[in-house]
Design an enzyme around this catalytic site. Structure first.
Site, PDB file in Angstrom:
ATOM      1  CB  ILE A  37     -27.515 -21.306 -30.648  1.00 15.34           C
ATOM      2  CG1 ILE A  37     -26.170 -20.633 -31.089  1.00 15.34           C
ATOM      3  CG2 ILE A  37     -28.293 -21.956 -31.784  1.00 15.34           C
ATOM      4  CD1 ILE A  37     -25.296 -21.603 -31.881  1.00 15.34           C
ATOM      5  N   PRO A  38     -30.731 -20.240 -29.595  1.00 12.29           N
ATOM      6  CG  PRO A  38     -32.509 -18.653 -30.311  1.00 12.29           C
ATOM      7  CD  PRO A  38     -31.030 -19.070 -30.476  1.00 12.29           C
ATOM      8  CB  CYS A  39     -31.907 -25.181 -29.110  1.00 16.44           C
ATOM      9  SG  CYS A  39     -31.206 -25.401 -27.631  1.00 16.44           S
ATOM     10  CG  HIS A  40     -34.688 -21.291 -24.885  1.00 16.10           C
ATOM     11  ND1 HIS A  40     -33.482 -20.630 -25.326  1.00 16.10           N
ATOM     12  CD2 HIS A  40     -35.617 -20.270 -24.881  1.00 16.10           C
ATOM     13  CE1 HIS A  40     -33.296 -19.471 -25.316  1.00 16.10           C
ATOM     14  NE2 HIS A  40     -34.806 -19.237 -25.030  1.00 16.10           N
TER      15      HIS A  40
END
Length: 355
Positions: A318-321
């Protein structure tokens, strides 16, 4: 960020560095002042003079001090990868989950129990024997689910008495084995990546946590996860963890841009909406918290969106970066801003190579 300051400890680490002692892999990281690189204990490079060294306890501390990873020993990739003797001990344990692996048995395989004990205490915070017990209880739990009797499960898993099995099961799972149907086991394992080791957790439904082991508030996340899922975390592995391990390795190798492993991410309705929105951000692209809020039709909820991003427990997948500030600057990331920048750069490099 602080280097090790205890003189006796520093001298011990320097001797281990000179000896390339594998039992100290992951125990310390040495920064070389003359080259601005840092290494692990077993690095093959020419050893620096004592006065040109600084020792750190974590990869993050070495990175924060301005040191670059050594290209020979690749400390961020191999930092906490187990020494061969530990890998062999884990292999013997997983191949024989119903047998207690004693110190004597380890020595028969030319494995030092002391090295294994030290590594487990440092990297898992538990003993190797506790690690084995968790695997055995997970094995027993899976057998109980198939309808196997408690008595058969206990004796087939090497327990000498029902009371001993029940005591261990209850101590680990927090419930009696007769209540196994109400248990929700959260399995935890460990994987290494080019930017540091990570913990990975999964239930029967999917991956519920993927975090760098030095993430702040990690213990709080574990407690929250157990409360949300009404379960208990024990060491083990299932098909979701095996699949995620493969996909994460492919991601870092530049061979995967989309994850397919199933997820199990408990949270509020708003948090779920924010996390679903994160999953729509394309590989190699970045967005802002404001754009994320607008996509959710709530442009005034920027802070709430940022807060929900912070509650994401499944990094990378889950790419919160991929979310940055409106001014283009990097903002909060549980794994640290250096890792956030690395992940963004990694994806851009892969995309550019494919163009």
């Amino acid at each position: 960020m602080m280097p090790v300051t205890d003189r006796i400890e520093i001298q011990k680490y320097y001797r281990a560095l000179l000896a390339k002692d594998p039992s100290y892999v992951g125990i310390f990281y040495v920064g070389v002042k003359t080259t601005s690189i840092f290494c692990i204990a077993t690095c093959r490079a020419k050893k620096p003079k004592f006065e040109n060294t600084e020792f750190f306890r974590t990869v993050k501390d070495a990175l924060d001090a301005g040191y670059r990873p050594c290209k020979i020993c690749r400390p961020t990739e191999n930092a906490n990868e187990a020494p061969k003797q530990v890998i062999d001990a884990i292999r013997i344990s997983t191949e024989n989950p119903k047998i207690r692996i004693s110190d004597a048995l380890l020595r028969e395989h030319q494995i030092s129990p002391e090295i294994v004990r030290r590594w487990f205490k440092k990297n898992y915070g538990i003993t190797f024997q506790a690690y084995q017990r968790m695997y055995r209880i997970n094995q027993a739990y899976q057998e109980l689910k198939t309808g196997k009797t408690i008595m058969d499960t206990a004796f087939d898993n090497g327990y000498e008495s029902l009371s001993g099995f029940a005591y261990t099961y209850k101590k680990i799972v927090k419930k009696a084995p007769s209540n196994y149907s109400n248990d929700n086991l959260i399995l935890i394992n460990r994987l290494t990546t080019p930017i540091g080791p990570m913990f990975i957790c999964a239930t029967e439904q999917g991956i519920c946590l993927l975090e760098f082991v030095d993430r702040r508030m990690l213990e709080t996340e574990f407690r929250q996860l157990q409360n949300l899922l009404n379960g208990v975390i024990i060491f083990g592995e299932n098909n979701h963890i095996l699949q995620a391990r493969v996909e994460i390795n492919e991601y870092f190798a530049g061979k995967r841009t989309i994850f397919t492993v199933q997820l199990h991410t408990p949270g509020t309705h708003f948090q779920q909406a924010v996390w679903d929105c994160l999953k729509t951000i394309l590989y190699g692209e970045v967005t802002t918290y404001k754009q994320q809020a607008e996509k959710l039709n709530n442009s005034k909820a920027v802070r709430a969106v940022a807060r929900a991003n912070g509650f994401n427990r499944v990094a990378i997948i889950i790419p919160c970066h991929r979310v940055i500030g409106s001014n283009g600057q990097l903002t909060g990331y549980g794994g640290g801003l250096a890792r956030k920048q690395w992940l963004i750069n990694h994806e851009k490099i892969i995309i550019n190579h494919r163009c």
